[in-house]
Design a protein around this motif. Structure first.
Motif, PDB file in Angstrom:
ATOM      1  N   VAL A  25     -11.762  -6.349   2.316  1.00 26.04           N
ATOM      2  CA  VAL A  25     -11.706  -5.017   2.908  1.00 26.04           C
ATOM      3  C   VAL A  25     -12.483  -4.971   4.196  1.00 26.04           C
ATOM      4  O   VAL A  25     -13.154  -5.901   4.556  1.00 26.04           O
ATOM      5  N   GLU A  64       0.812  -1.215   0.000  1.00 24.83           N
ATOM      6  CA  GLU A  64       0.000   0.000   0.000  1.00 24.83           C
ATOM      7  C   GLU A  64       0.853   1.276   0.000  1.00 24.83           C
ATOM      8  O   GLU A  64       0.406   2.324  -0.455  1.00 24.83           O
ATOM      9  N   ASP A 106      -3.614  -5.512   3.493  1.00 25.02           N
ATOM     10  CA  ASP A 106      -3.646  -4.061   3.661  1.00 25.02           C
ATOM     11  C   ASP A 106      -4.542  -3.438   2.591  1.00 25.02           C
ATOM     12  O   ASP A 106      -5.471  -4.087   2.102  1.00 25.02           O
ATOM     13  N   ARG A 107      -4.292  -2.207   2.175  1.00 19.16           N
ATOM     14  CA  ARG A 107      -5.161  -1.475   1.250  1.00 19.16           C
ATOM     15  C   ARG A 107      -4.659  -1.537  -0.195  1.00 19.16           C
ATOM     16  O   ARG A 107      -5.100  -0.753  -1.034  1.00 19.16           O
ATOM     17  N   THR A 108      -3.767  -2.463  -0.512  1.00 19.29           N
ATOM     18  CA  THR A 108      -3.224  -2.522  -1.873  1.00 19.29           C
ATOM     19  C   THR A 108      -4.326  -2.673  -2.913  1.00 19.29           C
ATOM     20  O   THR A 108      -4.351  -1.960  -3.928  1.00 19.29           O
ATOM     21  N   GLU A 125      -7.584  -1.980  -2.669  1.00 21.41           N
ATOM     22  CA  GLU A 125      -8.431  -0.782  -2.679  1.00 21.41           C
ATOM     23  C   GLU A 125      -7.767   0.347  -3.458  1.00 21.41           C
ATOM     24  O   GLU A 125      -8.412   1.026  -4.269  1.00 21.41           O
ATOM     25  N   LEU A 126      -6.481   0.552  -3.231  1.00 17.05           N
ATOM     26  CA  LEU A 126      -5.767   1.623  -3.918  1.00 17.05           C
ATOM     27  C   LEU A 126      -5.660   1.337  -5.414  1.00 17.05           C
ATOM     28  O   LEU A 126      -5.818   2.245  -6.238  1.00 17.05           O
TER      29      LEU A 126
END
Length: 290
Positions: free
Chosen positions: A290, A12, A39-41, A43-44
């Motif tokens: 998520v 992320e 993690d937010r990988t 989503e990003l």
């Protein structure tokens, strides 16, 4: 019609920088292989509205280098004319280097590599040991004068369509074997660009990880040397069996993925997220992560 393959696990902090760089390239596909991300990988990555981005999402960790092979199989499936490999933590300013790799493939090179050691400053014992075995493999293959210490293990690199379609997929999952098979088949292999390791901006890892990575790379090189000498494949050096992260490589999932691409099975549908589609399985994957 080039494709870029980006393996990423919990990146992320760097994934947007990497994607920003590769989106500037003259490419048709960005194949982002996410494995075991917590993690937010994801989503990003999905926040970028570009239809060239294809996300291959695996909730389980695939192990080191297997994501490259997963992405390579998908690139074959898409029919790309060449593939560029860039790790998801390479957030440095390497755009022009990536262009040089693509240009090299366009000029007829089959395996285009990066020299990450354009100079040799003082290095720790562990790094020197890894470099020793990289050198030993390249010398064994009679490639040292051409490649020096360059290897698909380290730094961005690119494959022509012929190489992508012909190399055994295991040779991509164990990068030093790429060199053995490329030499065996008679491919053109070249160092196309130089990037000092520090300029990749890959984050420093803890000491145990560094040791396991070193064992993995040395063991991989030993496998390549054994192949070249036509002896049984081994990762042993004296009394030491250099496994490193090798046992965590999920060759079983790689085989499942290869079969699913042929049949377009449910396994395929459950792991592919293509922007602009309303694939139910993809939505379930996103929601569960998520």
């Amino acid at each position: 019609m080039f494709g870029v393959i980006i393996p990423a696990k919990n990146e992320e902090k760097s994934i947007l920088a990497v994607l920003t760089t590769v989106l500037r390239l003259p490419i048709s596909y960005i194949i982002l292989v996410l494995n075991g991300c917590t993690d937010r990988t994801l989503e990003l990555a999905r926040s970028i509205p570009d239809t060239r981005i294809h996300i291959l999402y695996f909730s389980e960790p695939l192990g080191i280098d297997i994501p490259r092979a997963v992405g390579a199989l998908y690139a074959r499936h898409l029919g790309v004319t060449g593939a560029l490999f860039v790790d998801g933590d390479m957030s440095g300013d390497i755009y022009h280097n990536l262009v040089q790799l693509l240009t090299s493939i366009e000029s007829g090179v089959d395996v285009a590599l990066t020299n990450c050691y354009p100079y040799i400053p003082h290095r720790q014992k562990l790094a020197n040991l890894v470099l020793k075995f990289r050198s030993k493999l390249n010398r064994e293959l009679d490639l040292f004068k051409t490649l020096g210490l360059a290897t698909p293990t380290h730094g961005p690199h690119a494959l022509s369509k012929h190489a992508l379609d012909t190399l055994p997929i295991k040779a991509i999952a164990i990068p030093p074997l790429t060199l053995y098979w490329a030499k065996e088949i008679g491919f053109s292999i070249k160092v196309a660009t130089s990037i000092p390791h520090e300029a990749l901006h890959s984050p420093r890892k803890h000491r145990r990880h560094a040791r396991l990575i070193a064992e993995t790379i040395i063991g991989d090189c030993l496998m390549g040397i054994a192949l070249s000498q036509a002896i049984p494949m081994t990762r042993s050096l004296g009394k030491h069996n250099l496994l490193g992260y090798h046992p965590e490589r999920r060759f079983d999932l790689l085989r499942d993925w290869q079969e699913s691409l042929k049949s377009q099975s449910l396994f395929y549908e459950q792991h592919v997220i293509i922007p602009g589609t309303s694939n139910c399985a993809s939505r379930e994957i996103v929601n569960s992560s998520v």
